[in-house]
Scaffold this motif. Structure first.
Motif, PDB file in Angstrom:
ATOM      1  N   TYR A 101       0.828  -1.214   0.000  1.00  0.00           N
ATOM      2  CA  TYR A 101       0.000   0.000   0.000  1.00  0.00           C
ATOM      3  C   TYR A 101       0.862   1.263   0.000  1.00  0.00           C
ATOM      4  O   TYR A 101       0.552   2.237  -0.684  1.00  0.00           O
ATOM      5  CB  TYR A 101      -0.901   0.015   1.240  1.00  0.00           C
ATOM      6  CG  TYR A 101      -2.146  -0.834   1.124  1.00  0.00           C
ATOM      7  CD1 TYR A 101      -2.425  -1.553  -0.028  1.00  0.00           C
ATOM      8  CD2 TYR A 101      -3.059  -0.900   2.173  1.00  0.00           C
ATOM      9  CE1 TYR A 101      -3.570  -2.328  -0.131  1.00  0.00           C
ATOM     10  CE2 TYR A 101      -4.205  -1.668   2.088  1.00  0.00           C
ATOM     11  CZ  TYR A 101      -4.448  -2.386   0.931  1.00  0.00           C
ATOM     12  OH  TYR A 101      -5.591  -3.134   0.834  1.00  0.00           O
ATOM     13  N   LYS A 144      -5.888   7.866  -2.068  1.00  0.00           N
ATOM     14  CA  LYS A 144      -5.770   6.957  -0.923  1.00  0.00           C
ATOM     15  C   LYS A 144      -7.073   6.215  -0.688  1.00  0.00           C
ATOM     16  O   LYS A 144      -7.078   5.029  -0.325  1.00  0.00           O
ATOM     17  CB  LYS A 144      -5.385   7.744   0.329  1.00  0.00           C
ATOM     18  CG  LYS A 144      -3.969   8.313   0.313  1.00  0.00           C
ATOM     19  CD  LYS A 144      -3.697   9.133   1.563  1.00  0.00           C
ATOM     20  CE  LYS A 144      -2.334   9.797   1.505  1.00  0.00           C
ATOM     21  NZ  LYS A 144      -2.077  10.647   2.701  1.00  0.00           N
ATOM     22  N   VAL A 165      -7.317   3.149  -2.779  1.00  0.00           N
ATOM     23  CA  VAL A 165      -6.536   2.024  -2.249  1.00  0.00           C
ATOM     24  C   VAL A 165      -7.289   1.317  -1.126  1.00  0.00           C
ATOM     25  O   VAL A 165      -7.344   0.080  -1.063  1.00  0.00           O
ATOM     26  CB  VAL A 165      -5.159   2.513  -1.746  1.00  0.00           C
ATOM     27  CG1 VAL A 165      -4.402   1.372  -1.079  1.00  0.00           C
ATOM     28  CG2 VAL A 165      -4.343   3.097  -2.892  1.00  0.00           C
ATOM     29  N   TYR A 166      -7.902   2.096  -0.242  1.00  0.00           N
ATOM     30  CA  TYR A 166      -8.530   1.528   0.947  1.00  0.00           C
ATOM     31  C   TYR A 166     -10.030   1.281   0.770  1.00  0.00           C
ATOM     32  O   TYR A 166     -10.744   1.086   1.758  1.00  0.00           O
ATOM     33  CB  TYR A 166      -8.309   2.454   2.144  1.00  0.00           C
ATOM     34  CG  TYR A 166      -6.877   2.465   2.614  1.00  0.00           C
ATOM     35  CD1 TYR A 166      -6.371   1.400   3.339  1.00  0.00           C
ATOM     36  CD2 TYR A 166      -6.032   3.537   2.318  1.00  0.00           C
ATOM     37  CE1 TYR A 166      -5.044   1.393   3.766  1.00  0.00           C
ATOM     38  CE2 TYR A 166      -4.713   3.544   2.735  1.00  0.00           C
ATOM     39  CZ  TYR A 166      -4.220   2.472   3.467  1.00  0.00           C
ATOM     40  OH  TYR A 166      -2.921   2.473   3.886  1.00  0.00           O
ATOM     41  N   TRP A 186      -3.873  -4.245  -5.444  1.00  0.00           N
ATOM     42  CA  TRP A 186      -3.658  -3.045  -4.633  1.00  0.00           C
ATOM     43  C   TRP A 186      -4.910  -2.464  -3.975  1.00  0.00           C
ATOM     44  O   TRP A 186      -4.804  -1.570  -3.125  1.00  0.00           O
ATOM     45  CB  TRP A 186      -2.989  -1.944  -5.478  1.00  0.00           C
ATOM     46  CG  TRP A 186      -3.785  -1.494  -6.676  1.00  0.00           C
ATOM     47  CD1 TRP A 186      -3.848  -2.100  -7.885  1.00  0.00           C
ATOM     48  CD2 TRP A 186      -4.637  -0.349  -6.766  1.00  0.00           C
ATOM     49  NE1 TRP A 186      -4.678  -1.406  -8.745  1.00  0.00           N
ATOM     50  CE2 TRP A 186      -5.179  -0.317  -8.078  1.00  0.00           C
ATOM     51  CE3 TRP A 186      -5.003   0.675  -5.880  1.00  0.00           C
ATOM     52  CZ2 TRP A 186      -6.038   0.671  -8.516  1.00  0.00           C
ATOM     53  CZ3 TRP A 186      -5.873   1.668  -6.321  1.00  0.00           C
ATOM     54  CH2 TRP A 186      -6.382   1.652  -7.617  1.00  0.00           C
ATOM     55  N   LYS A 217      -8.053  -2.764  -1.445  1.00  0.00           N
ATOM     56  CA  LYS A 217      -8.362  -3.531  -0.232  1.00  0.00           C
ATOM     57  C   LYS A 217      -9.487  -4.535  -0.451  1.00  0.00           C
ATOM     58  O   LYS A 217      -9.361  -5.716  -0.075  1.00  0.00           O
ATOM     59  CB  LYS A 217      -8.727  -2.558   0.894  1.00  0.00           C
ATOM     60  CG  LYS A 217      -9.070  -3.242   2.205  1.00  0.00           C
ATOM     61  CD  LYS A 217      -9.413  -2.216   3.272  1.00  0.00           C
ATOM     62  CE  LYS A 217      -9.803  -2.889   4.581  1.00  0.00           C
ATOM     63  NZ  LYS A 217     -10.152  -1.903   5.627  1.00  0.00           N
ATOM     64  N   THR A 254      -0.184  -4.865   5.218  1.00  0.00           N
ATOM     65  CA  THR A 254      -0.491  -4.133   3.985  1.00  0.00           C
ATOM     66  C   THR A 254       0.734  -3.490   3.358  1.00  0.00           C
ATOM     67  O   THR A 254       0.659  -2.956   2.263  1.00  0.00           O
ATOM     68  CB  THR A 254      -1.536  -3.032   4.265  1.00  0.00           C
ATOM     69  OG1 THR A 254      -0.993  -2.125   5.240  1.00  0.00           O
ATOM     70  CG2 THR A 254      -2.827  -3.629   4.791  1.00  0.00           C
TER      71      THR A 254
END
Length: 417
Positions: A328, A359, A362-363, A399, A401, A413
């Motif tokens: 991450y 961000k 990603v999450y 990549w 989550k 991560t």
């Protein structure tokens, strides 16, 4: 306060008047414990070797068991201060301060052992400190066996930071940066500037039981070298589920990239299970390095890397059944760098808002959240949206989550365990 499992060692229990020692190593072990218990440092003021006594008195004492026939030890602060030069100012860093603490150790012929005599444990004009004792230069000094092992570390030409960590961890001594220069000079005098790589590798294999693989190129240059200690192998056998692979640079004089392979133990801590030096970070070189772990391919469920396609292609070649995930941290850093490049004319607040949206991608914890965030990003920062669509959407499971929630990650991560 000492723990109940770690009782305090009283100095008189370690060294006392009339104490007997069966050999010199036995005495050295007791002296080491005494120095640790008292925070003191000692040096040999005068001595006579057993070899010399054997020659003069025609004896046949074992010089390995009894290298010294007699030795007088004094505190490093023993003696009077000596002025430097002809002026009145004395050396401010001089150790002597009229301390009279001393003792002698001599061969006791009646019992064929060493005996400690004339012990004066009173230190005058200075106060020993168990916290400062390990920092005396004489207490930091490596013995012959430790120095030989340190030369093995120097053979791979580490930088000072890595070398200090290795020496302190291996020998439990407070080695300082100032000590490294002397150690490197001794190593150079013993081994020369150019080390015999083959002999070093042979010693790692035969003496230390390491697994070592290497390749020499057409121009007689090292292409790669990968090694594992016995301890690293044992750790990998216990925790083979996920590997973390990362590269660092400027760790040695040849400036060869260092590839570090780690696992996560039962306490959530990262443990190294292999190191490799590479001439070039190509798929072929990395595949050759990873082959040392091929016997664990059925147990390795996941491998985590940064976004290096050479590493990713090599991993897929060696571990075709393992999932490949991106760190991450590296993914977010890549987005941030791209945002700086694409939006130089925008304000810092605008760039920070775009960073936050990247961000959030990603999450993303669901498909809906990911799609919503991507749509917002494409509307407010279409240049970044186009970049992600072209380079990142095809590899979402690596990549994002949500897309990797059912893969083996052990809760990690990022690469840096």
């Amino acid at each position: 306060m000492a723990c109940p499992s770690d009782p305090v060692v009283q100095p008189q229990e370690v060294l006392h008047e009339g104490q007997l020692f069966e050999s010199w190593p036995h005495f050295e072990s007791a002296l080491k414990m005494y120095k640790e218990a008292t925070g003191t440092a000692w040096r040999v003021q005068s001595s006579n070797t057993t070899e010399n006594v054997n020659k003069n008195k025609k004896l046949s004492l074992d010089v390995h068991k009894y290298p010294y026939y007699y030795a007088k030890f004094v505190c490093v602060h023993f003696g009077e201060r000596k002025p430097k030069g002809t002026g009145e100012r004395e050396r401010p860093m001089a150790l002597p301060c009229s301390c009279s603490a001393s003792f002698t150790i001599s061969y006791y012929s009646k019992k064929e052992c060493y005996q400690l005599k004339k012990l004066n444990s009173i230190h005058e004009w200075h106060q020993p400190d168990v916290l400062l004792g390990p920092f005396y230069a004489i207490n930091r000094r490596l013995d012959k066996d430790e120095q030989d092992e340190a030369f093995n570390f120097l053979a791979v030409q580490p930088n000072n930071g890595l070398l200090l960590d290795a020496l302190r961890t291996s020998f439990g001594k407070n080695v300082q940066r100032r000590d490294l220069s002397n150690l490197r000079q001794k190593f150079k005098a013993t081994n020369g500037d150019n080390n015999d790589l083959i002999s070093v590798i042979k010693e790692l294999q035969d003496v230390h039981g390491c697994s070592v693989e290497y390749a020499i190129g057409k121009e007689n240059e090292l292409e790669y070298l990968v090694f594992q200690t016995k301890y690293m192998r044992s750790i990998l056998q216990l925790y083979p589920e996920i590997l973390f692979i990362d590269s660092t640079y400027a760790t040695n004089k040849l400036e060869m990239p260092l590839l570090q392979i780690m696992v996560k133990d039962c306490n959530g801590m990262g443990r190294p299970v292999g190191f490799a030096f590479l001439k070039r970070e190509t798929q072929q070189h990395i595949s050759s390095v990873l082959s040392i772990f091929r016997e664990y391919q059925d147990q390795i469920k996941t491998v985590m890397v940064d976004k290096s396609w050479e590493e990713i292609d090599a991993i897929r070649e060696v571990f075709p059944e393992s999932a490949v995930l991106l760190c991450y941290f590296h993914a977010i850093v890549t987005f941030m760098e791209k945002i700086k490049e694409l939006f130089r004319d925008r304000s810092e607040d605008e760039k920070e808002r775009i960073n936050t949206m990247a961000k959030s991608l990603v999450y993303s914890s669901s498909q809906e959240a990911f799609s919503e965030c991507l749509t917002q990003l494409q509307e407010e920062a279409p240049e970044l949206g186009d970049y992600i669509a072209a380079n990142w959407l095809d590899i979402k499971p690596m990549w994002v989550k949500f897309f990797r929630h059912d893969l083996c990650t052990l809760g990690k991560t990022i690469i840096n365990c």
